[in-house]
Design a protein around this motif. Structure first.
Motif, PDB file in Angstrom:
ATOM      1  N   ILE A  23       0.857  -1.176   0.000  1.00 19.40           N
ATOM      2  CA  ILE A  23       0.000   0.000   0.000  1.00 19.40           C
ATOM      3  C   ILE A  23       0.896   1.230   0.000  1.00 19.40           C
ATOM      4  N   GLU A  24       0.660   2.112  -0.977  1.00 10.19           N
ATOM      5  CA  GLU A  24       1.467   3.320  -1.107  1.00 10.19           C
ATOM      6  C   GLU A  24       0.565   4.546  -1.107  1.00 10.19           C
ATOM      7  N   PRO A  25       0.432   5.185   0.068  1.00 11.56           N
ATOM      8  CA  PRO A  25      -0.352   6.414   0.121  1.00 11.56           C
ATOM      9  C   PRO A  25       0.317   7.517  -0.706  1.00 11.56           C
ATOM     10  N   LYS A  26      -0.492   8.374  -1.278  1.00 12.66           N
ATOM     11  CA  LYS A  26       0.050   9.484  -2.055  1.00 12.66           C
ATOM     12  C   LYS A  26       0.794  10.435  -1.116  1.00 12.66           C
ATOM     13  N   VAL A  27       1.977  10.868  -1.548  1.00  8.87           N
ATOM     14  CA  VAL A  27       2.805  11.783  -0.769  1.00  8.87           C
ATOM     15  C   VAL A  27       2.827  13.131  -1.484  1.00  8.87           C
ATOM     16  N   PHE A  28       2.492  14.185  -0.753  1.00 10.35           N
ATOM     17  CA  PHE A  28       2.494  15.541  -1.291  1.00 10.35           C
ATOM     18  C   PHE A  28       3.721  16.246  -0.744  1.00 10.35           C
ATOM     19  N   GLY A  29       4.626  16.680  -1.632  1.00  7.92           N
ATOM     20  CA  GLY A  29       5.859  17.298  -1.167  1.00  7.92           C
ATOM     21  C   GLY A  29       6.184  18.585  -1.890  1.00  7.92           C
ATOM     22  N   ASP A  30       6.962  19.412  -1.227  1.00  6.11           N
ATOM     23  CA  ASP A  30       7.515  20.630  -1.816  1.00  6.11           C
ATOM     24  C   ASP A  30       8.828  20.925  -1.093  1.00  6.11           C
ATOM     25  N   GLU A  31       9.363  22.119  -1.279  1.00  6.49           N
ATOM     26  CA  GLU A  31      10.663  22.445  -0.689  1.00  6.49           C
ATOM     27  C   GLU A  31      10.649  22.418   0.840  1.00  6.49           C
ATOM     28  N   GLY A  33       9.071  20.059   2.673  1.00  3.32           N
ATOM     29  CA  GLY A  33       8.993  18.686   3.167  1.00  3.32           C
ATOM     30  C   GLY A  33       7.860  17.955   2.474  1.00  3.32           C
ATOM     31  N   TRP A  34       7.138  17.099   3.213  1.00 10.80           N
ATOM     32  CA  TRP A  34       6.073  16.317   2.612  1.00 10.80           C
ATOM     33  C   TRP A  34       4.959  16.064   3.616  1.00 10.80           C
ATOM     34  N   PHE A  35       3.810  15.599   3.085  1.00 14.10           N
ATOM     35  CA  PHE A  35       2.649  15.232   3.879  1.00 14.10           C
ATOM     36  C   PHE A  35       2.002  14.016   3.242  1.00 14.10           C
ATOM     37  N   THR A  36       1.512  13.094   4.066  1.00 14.35           N
ATOM     38  CA  THR A  36       0.752  11.955   3.565  1.00 14.35           C
ATOM     39  C   THR A  36      -0.273  11.537   4.608  1.00 14.35           C
ATOM     40  N   GLU A  37      -1.386  10.998   4.144  1.00  7.66           N
ATOM     41  CA  GLU A  37      -2.334  10.341   5.041  1.00  7.66           C
ATOM     42  C   GLU A  37      -1.867   8.896   5.151  1.00  7.66           C
ATOM     43  N   SER A  38      -1.331   8.519   6.293  1.00  7.60           N
ATOM     44  CA  SER A  38      -0.815   7.151   6.436  1.00  7.60           C
ATOM     45  C   SER A  38      -1.939   6.132   6.541  1.00  7.60           C
ATOM     46  N   PHE A  39      -3.109   6.556   6.997  1.00  9.21           N
ATOM     47  CA  PHE A  39      -4.268   5.666   7.043  1.00  9.21           C
ATOM     48  C   PHE A  39      -5.527   6.513   7.022  1.00  9.21           C
ATOM     49  N   ASN A  40      -6.515   6.049   6.276  1.00 17.24           N
ATOM     50  CA  ASN A  40      -7.816   6.702   6.212  1.00 17.24           C
ATOM     51  C   ASN A  40      -8.852   5.582   6.203  1.00 17.24           C
ATOM     52  N   ALA A  41      -9.732   5.579   7.201  1.00 15.49           N
ATOM     53  CA  ALA A  41     -10.700   4.485   7.369  1.00 15.49           C
ATOM     54  C   ALA A  41     -11.681   4.371   6.211  1.00 15.49           C
ATOM     55  N   GLN A  42     -11.865   5.423   5.441  1.00 17.22           N
ATOM     56  CA  GLN A  42     -12.732   5.351   4.266  1.00 17.22           C
ATOM     57  C   GLN A  42     -11.949   4.892   3.037  1.00 17.22           C
ATOM     58  N   ASP A  43     -10.749   5.409   2.853  1.00 16.88           N
ATOM     59  CA  ASP A  43      -9.951   5.079   1.670  1.00 16.88           C
ATOM     60  C   ASP A  43      -9.437   3.641   1.690  1.00 16.88           C
TER      61      ASP A  43
END
Length: 191
Positions: A23-31, A33-43
């Motif tokens: 499972i590879e959650p989408k990672v949103f990054g810029d200069e 750093g980054w952000f990701t939802e590591s778990f989402n009970a709906q997704d």
């Protein structure tokens, strides 16, 4: 076998054992750093086709060459969603389900803080990991509570299973007493 559905926020890939999923959650990054939802009970169920209820989160810290496993519980069997938040590990699942086409087979995946990959290990599997980096922090969500009375340890180096651990030549893994005394494939109870 789970029905995988393309999802905009998470990529899910079956391994050589189709019920074990990367499972590879989408990672949103810029200069910054980054952000990701590591778990989402709906997704999670939308992307994997699995309906699970996680009841416990575990967090471990280990040093390089530590091998934890191969663990499972005969009662209160646990599905596990595992990931690494510091360092890297080689994560392994062994199919213990007698009626499975992949009974006795194993699959291994490198999980790291850098690749953000997670592994879904269903109930009915032995699970363990080897730390590849100087240190690693390992997180896992479980579908049932820890039940020490029914815990079993399959030998990490059983020749019948023949897991190809990525150990450097001449290096032995760092094991605790329980893992060093793991049961052989023939001795280990199956599902």
């Amino acid at each position: 076998m789970p029905q995988l559905v393309p999802h905009p926020k998470v990529a899910v890939t079956a391994t050589a054992i189709p019920e074990v999923l990367i499972i590879e959650p989408k990672v949103f990054g810029d200069e910054r750093g980054w952000f990701t939802e590591s778990f989402n009970a709906q997704d999670f169920p939308d992307a994997t086709g699995l309906s699970v209820n996680f009841v416990q989160d575990n967090h471990s810290f280990s040093r390089q060459s530590t091998l934890r496993g191969m663990h499972y519980q005969l009662e209160h069997t646990q599905g596990k969603l595992v990931r690494v938040v510091l360092g890297s590990v080689f994560d392994v699942a062994v199919d213990l389900r007698k009626d499975s086409a992949t009974f006795g087979k194993w699959v291994g995946v490198e999980l790291s803080a850098e690749n953000h990959k997670q592994l879904w290990v269903p109930a009915g599997f032995a699970h363990g990991f080897l730390v590849l980096s100087p240190t690693a922090e390992f997180l896992y969500k479980t579908t049932d509570y820890y039940h020490p009375q029914s815990e079993v340890c399959l030998a990490w180096n059983d020749p019948t299973i023949a897991i190809q651990w990525p150990l450097a030549s001449g290096v032995s893994p760092n094991l605790n007493a329980k893992d060093a005394a793991g049961l052989s494939w023939e001795q280990a109870p199956k599902f």
